[in-house]
Design an enzyme around this catalytic site. Structure first.
Site, short mmCIF file in Angstrom:
data_model
loop_
_atom_site.label_atom_id
_atom_site.label_comp_id
_atom_site.label_asym_id
_atom_site.label_seq_id
_atom_site.Cartn_x
_atom_site.Cartn_y
_atom_site.Cartn_z
CE1 TYR A 68 -38.68 -16.43 -41.54
CE2 TYR A 68 -41.01 -16.85 -41.92
CZ TYR A 68 -39.77 -17.29 -41.52
OH TYR A 68 -39.61 -18.59 -41.08
CG LEU A 239 -41.27 -28.52 -51.38
CD1 LEU A 239 -41.91 -27.41 -52.21
CD2 LEU A 239 -41.73 -29.88 -51.86
CB ALA A 240 -34.86 -30.88 -50.43
N GLY A 242 -35.51 -27.49 -53.80
CA GLY A 242 -35.58 -27.90 -55.20
C GLY A 242 -34.56 -28.94 -55.63
#
Length: 329
Positions: A68, A239-240, A242
């Protein structure tokens, strides 16, 4: 923003490893840019604000990966731990290894050879400024990896006290079993992309013997296999991105966003919480991973971190069918 630590000890429980109805905070958004440029004071400040919001919301488990922000997500988190004595004892620290990023003309590859795993863990420990990792996940399957070699590396890390528990990410039942059969310690988690938008894990159970089954990306039975063997399910992308609490691109997404907003208003909570409740309501005990670096969006998930999902059987199905954009088969 200051994060206050306290003295004490913290034991990793089954819930924290991947079961129960809590949340994980995904740290992929911390550390600045996705390149090798050094992070700065502003990046540390942004990370502190995000971590503080997560803690205030009742989230005490933090998910990393060595790749990351080219390692900078772990490094800025290590800065936070160094500035907040006692914080490390109050949290669960999870990270992942097994992906090598592209470098110049060399493409990115997967690498789960035993020595590579050991080296990546050592590097993560240094960046995180800690003496142990609570949960280590193998980030993606490496087709060239020898399961016996992987098992030997994980066993050695556990014996040294460097890693307390192990899991996988983006793996199906056969890959999990290949590791489980060689390990003396259990696999405690499998992290998959799971959301109201990414429903392969769910629809594989109902699309058997239909043409739509051919398009599923997660092997049928993955969820059931994990539950049967005590492998906790963690949902990245929960949360897809947004789709139902921000931007919408299709008619189904627009209809789903309206339903999510209506349920949130009726229950006195946020759209983000409704989306997380939809995952948590499943009997598999799915633990969503929250990846936003925005403190306001993190705090919008607090009801999902601190209570049981308040969705009825019918409401859960309403969300599923509306997101599908068509009836169930």
């Amino acid at each position: 923003m200051t994060i206050n630590g306290t003295d004490g000890t913290h034991e990793v429980t089954a819930d924290e490893d991947g079961g129960g109805h809590g949340l994980l905070y995904g740290c992929m958004g911390l550390g600045g840019s996705w390149d090798a440029e050094p992070y700065g004071a502003e990046d540390i400040g942004h990370a502190e604000a995000a971590v503080a919001a997560a803690l205030e919301s009742g989230i005490t488990a933090f998910d990393h990966a060595d790749i990351y922000r080219h390692g900078k997500a772990e490094a800025v988190f290590g800065e936070i731990l160094a500035r907040a004595p006692g914080l490390r004892s109050r949290i669960v620290l999870q990270t992942k290894c097994g992906i090598r990023l592209a470098d110049g003309e060399r493409p990115g590859i997967y690498d789960l050879r035993g020595p590579a795993i050991a080296r990546r863990v050592e590097e993560s420990l240094t960046r995180l400024r800690t003496d142990r990792i609570d949960v280590l996940l193998l980030h993606r399957p490496d087709p060239l990896a020898d399961p016996d070699d992987i098992a030997a590396a994980l066993t050695d890390l556990h014996r040294q006290g460097l890693v307390r528990s192990f899991g996988v990410s983006n793996m199906g039942p056969a890959q999990i079993d290949a590791l489980r059969s060689r390990l003396d310690v259990p696999l405690v988690a499998n992290q998959l992309e799971m959301s109201l938008a990414r429903r392969d894990w769910l629809e594989s159970a109902v699309l058997v013997n239909t043409p739509a089954a051919a398009a599923l990306g997660i092997p049928p039975g993955t969820v059931e296999h994990c539950v049967a063997h005590g492998v906790g399910l963690q949902a990245w992308g929960a949360l897809a991105q947004g789709r139902y609490s921000g931007r919408q691109e299709t008619a189904a997404e627009q209809a789903t966003a309206r339903l999510v907003a209506s349920l949130a208003e009726a229950k006195g909570t946020t759209p983000e919480t409704v989306l997380l409740w939809w995952l948590q309501r499943h009997p598999a005990g799915i633990v969503p991973v929250i990846g936003s670096a925005r403190p306001d969006r993190i705090r919008a998930c607090a009801d999902a971190a601190q209570g049981e999902p308040r969705l009825s059987h019918e409401e859960w199905y309403d969300l599923w069918i509306t997101a599908r954009g068509e009836p169930l088969p």
